[in-house]
Write an enzyme that holds these catalytic residues in place. Structure first.
Site, short mmCIF file in Angstrom:
data_model
loop_
_atom_site.label_atom_id
_atom_site.label_comp_id
_atom_site.label_asym_id
_atom_site.label_seq_id
_atom_site.Cartn_x
_atom_site.Cartn_y
_atom_site.Cartn_z
N ARG A 146 34.93 54.37 79.33
CA ARG A 146 33.62 53.82 79.05
C ARG A 146 33.73 52.73 78.00
NH1 ARG A 146 30.17 59.12 78.23
NH2 ARG A 146 30.59 60.09 80.21
N THR A 147 32.84 51.76 78.14
CA THR A 147 32.80 50.69 77.15
C THR A 147 32.33 51.25 75.82
OG1 THR A 147 32.12 49.21 78.91
CG2 THR A 147 31.87 48.43 76.67
N LEU A 148 33.08 51.01 74.77
CA LEU A 148 32.67 51.45 73.45
C LEU A 148 32.22 50.27 72.61
CD1 LEU A 148 35.49 54.00 72.74
CD2 LEU A 148 33.09 54.53 73.05
N ASN A 159 27.79 53.50 80.32
CA ASN A 159 28.95 52.61 80.43
C ASN A 159 28.46 51.20 80.64
OD1 ASN A 159 31.51 51.67 80.71
ND2 ASN A 159 31.78 52.40 82.81
#
Lengths: 349, 223
Positions: free
Chosen positions: A126-128, A230
């Site tokens: 997932r995009t953090l 995400n």
């Protein structure tokens, strides 16, 4: 004796449309191949067949096995691991199609051969936070259509890593898309839109997707990604003209969207929007529009640390989209206070 | 490595206030048109009011993307209802649908604060107010959003609604005429604009009565 069939009965919520059941065949020590895959509806039947092949199923534990574009859980026997069975042995695996499902609750067998379970953790996908980012995009409606400007910088944190990033792209016949935020997510969005426009063209029905439709599509995409935790880390500006109607809208990374006569992302919202609120009017000519854009971009260049002095202006009218070649703005640094800054305190900085 | 925490929030408050007042044979639903994020204004011209059915109008404030999705969802359900029952949904029916839709996402809520206004099956005005997860109540008037704390006490004072605890139950619907109610809504928004930074620019007022739907706009302070 707990067999796969009853496991699935107990956890029917797992077998939703997200799951696909496959029969894997072990080829050699490190590889498995998908022999056949079945829809979730026929899963219990699949296990019956598999159990006939395997002859017995004992207590099961899970092991994340290999990726075939999706993640697989291998259900294996405690006493007879299909991995340890000589090839060609058959095992049953359930593919996790839904990437957002967290598997941290599943028991993981340790000491098994195969890749480390944690290296396939869904959380790491997932995009953090964004890595290579673009800064503001400014756009407004003018007499003949939409004018949009963005600089060509791609920053890697505080480093100005890339200085020729095109952040404005034409979409179809009627729209321009400008993006700030994560550049790789922008490229992903361009891929989605490519497919969208391709399918639209394949209809070959004389109709084409206009800016309103593309904006709606992008809003849904961004909102859906946000729902799955995400996000695509972008603020998008979508402008276009179709059938004489001008359209200019914006979508943020969590799906907030609106349309207006002038929009700007990031710092542009704070620095450029006030200028536009003051000086924009409906009947700007192209030259006046470019002057106004340059005024906004100059302020951003002076005051936004991630701006680079190389900007690209694009316009879209009924006739089509035009991306102008990049150029630099003239800046003025000749203020008295900047000359000889250390006078009065030699040796200081 | 400690588990990474996300440094983004899936929610944002895009501000705004919504008000609805129910009368004997009309209903007034109003919302400002400012959309903001943090301390910035995104646009001064965004409508928070959506007509779900002939006799049901929804005003929502909160997180705009969720509101858009919620309104789309309800519009789609209404279309299905029309196909199945060959008639429009009544306001109380839409009220129940909205409540259920909100509760469906109880564990990842729609950040939407709603006021549903319309005419019930007898043609009387009805207003339903909601929280973010679907608890709702039929009332004589309601306010939601960033300015609700400023607006609600003023409406309580002016409309003198009887307590819902009284027995026999007294009608909560206001005896004011339609024009008086619209004037009251205008006053309320002007006052809320003075003190709430998220309310301003313009107020969109929708009046539903036996003749149909009417829409009015009024400018507010832009600061």
């Amino acid at each position: 004796m707990t067999c796969i069939g009853s496991y699935l009965e107990n956890s029917e919520e797992m077998l939703s449309d997200r799951f696909e059941v496959c029969i894997l065949m072990k080829i050699n020590e490190n590889e498995c191949q998908v022999v056949s895959s079945l829809s979730p509806k026929s899963s219990s039947q699949c296990f019956v067949e598999a159990s006939l092949v395997e002859k017995r199923w004992m207590l099961f534990s899970f092991l994340e096995l290999y990726r075939f574009g999706k993640r697989y859980l291998l259900f294996k026997t405690v006493d007879t691991s299909p991995l340890l069975l000589p090839p060609p042995s058959v095992a049953v695996a359930v593919a996790v199609a839904d990437r957002s499902m967290s598997l941290s609750k599943m028991p993981v067998v340790d000491g098994e051969r195969g890749p480390d379970a944690s290296s396939f953790s869904l959380d790491s996908e997932r995009t953090l936070y964004p890595y290579v980012t673009g800064t503001s995009v400014v756009a407004f409606k003018y007499r003949d259509g939409i004018l949009m400007a963005a600089d060509m910088g791609g920053s890697y944190g505080s480093t100005l890593r890339y200085k020729t990033v095109e952040r404005i792209k034409p979409i179809g016949k009627h729209s321009l898309l400008g993006a700030s935020g994560e550049i790789s997510d922008f490229q992903e969005i361009l891929r989605y839109l490519d497919e969208l426009i391709l399918y639209d063209n394949m209809w070959d029905d004389g109709n084409s997707l206009g800016p309103k439709e593309v904006h709606n599509y992008l809003t849904r995409v961004m909102y859906n990604r946000r729902n799955k935790f995400n996000p695509l880390w972008n603020s998008l500006v979508l402008g276009g003209v179709k059938n004489g109607q001008k359209y200019l809208g914006m979508v943020s990374m969590i799906g907030v969207n609106f349309e207006d006569n002038h929009v700007a992302t990031g710092f542009g919202n704070h620095l450029a929007r006030p200028i536009l609120r003051d000086e924009w009017n409906e009947n700007l000519s192209f030259e006046d529009g470019v002057k106004l854009l340059e005024k906004c971009m100059r302020v951003l260049l002076y005051r936004d640390r991630s701006a680079v002095n190389k900007l690209q202006i694009a316009k879209i009218t009924e006739e089509g989209a035009t991306l102008f070649p990049p150029y630099s703005l003239k800046t003025f640094w000749g203020f008295e206070a900047y000359k000889n800054p250390t006078v009065g305190a030699e040796g200081s900085w | 490595m400690a588990k990474q925490q996300a440094n983004w929030s899936p929610y944002d408050n895009n501000g705004g206030s919504c008000v609805a007042i129910a009368g004997k044979d009309y209903c007034v639903i109003a919302a400002d048109t400012r959309m903001s994020t943090g301390y910035s204004i995104l646009t001064r011209d965004y409508s928070k009011i959506s007509k779900l059915a002939d006799k049901a109008v929804l005003a929502s404030s909160g997180f705009q993307a969720d509101i858009k999705a919620l309104q789309k969802h309800l519009a789609a359900r209404h279309l299905i209802y029309q196909h199945q029952h060959n008639k429009q949904m009544s306001c109380p029916a839409m009220a129940q649908l909205l409540s259920n839709t909100l509760y469906y996402k109880r564990f990842f809520p729609y950040y939407a604060f709603n006021v549903l206004g319309g005419l019930d099956n007898e043609g009387k005005g009805c207003v339903f107010t909601y929280d973010a997860v679907g608890s709702y109540e039929r009332v004589g008037y309601g306010a939601q959003g960033s300015g609700s704390t400023l607006i609600m006490p003023f409406l309580d004072n002016q409309l003198k609604s009887p307590s819902p605890l009284l027995l026999p139950a007294q009608d909560a619907v206001t005896p004011l005429s339609e024009l008086e109610a619209v004037e009251l809504v205008r006053t309320v928004f002007v006052s809320a604009t003075e003190r709430d930074i998220y309310t301003g620019d313009k107020v969109e007022i929708v009046i539903l009565n036996a003749e149909g739907l009417r829409r009015e706009f009024m400018d507010l302070r832009k600061d």
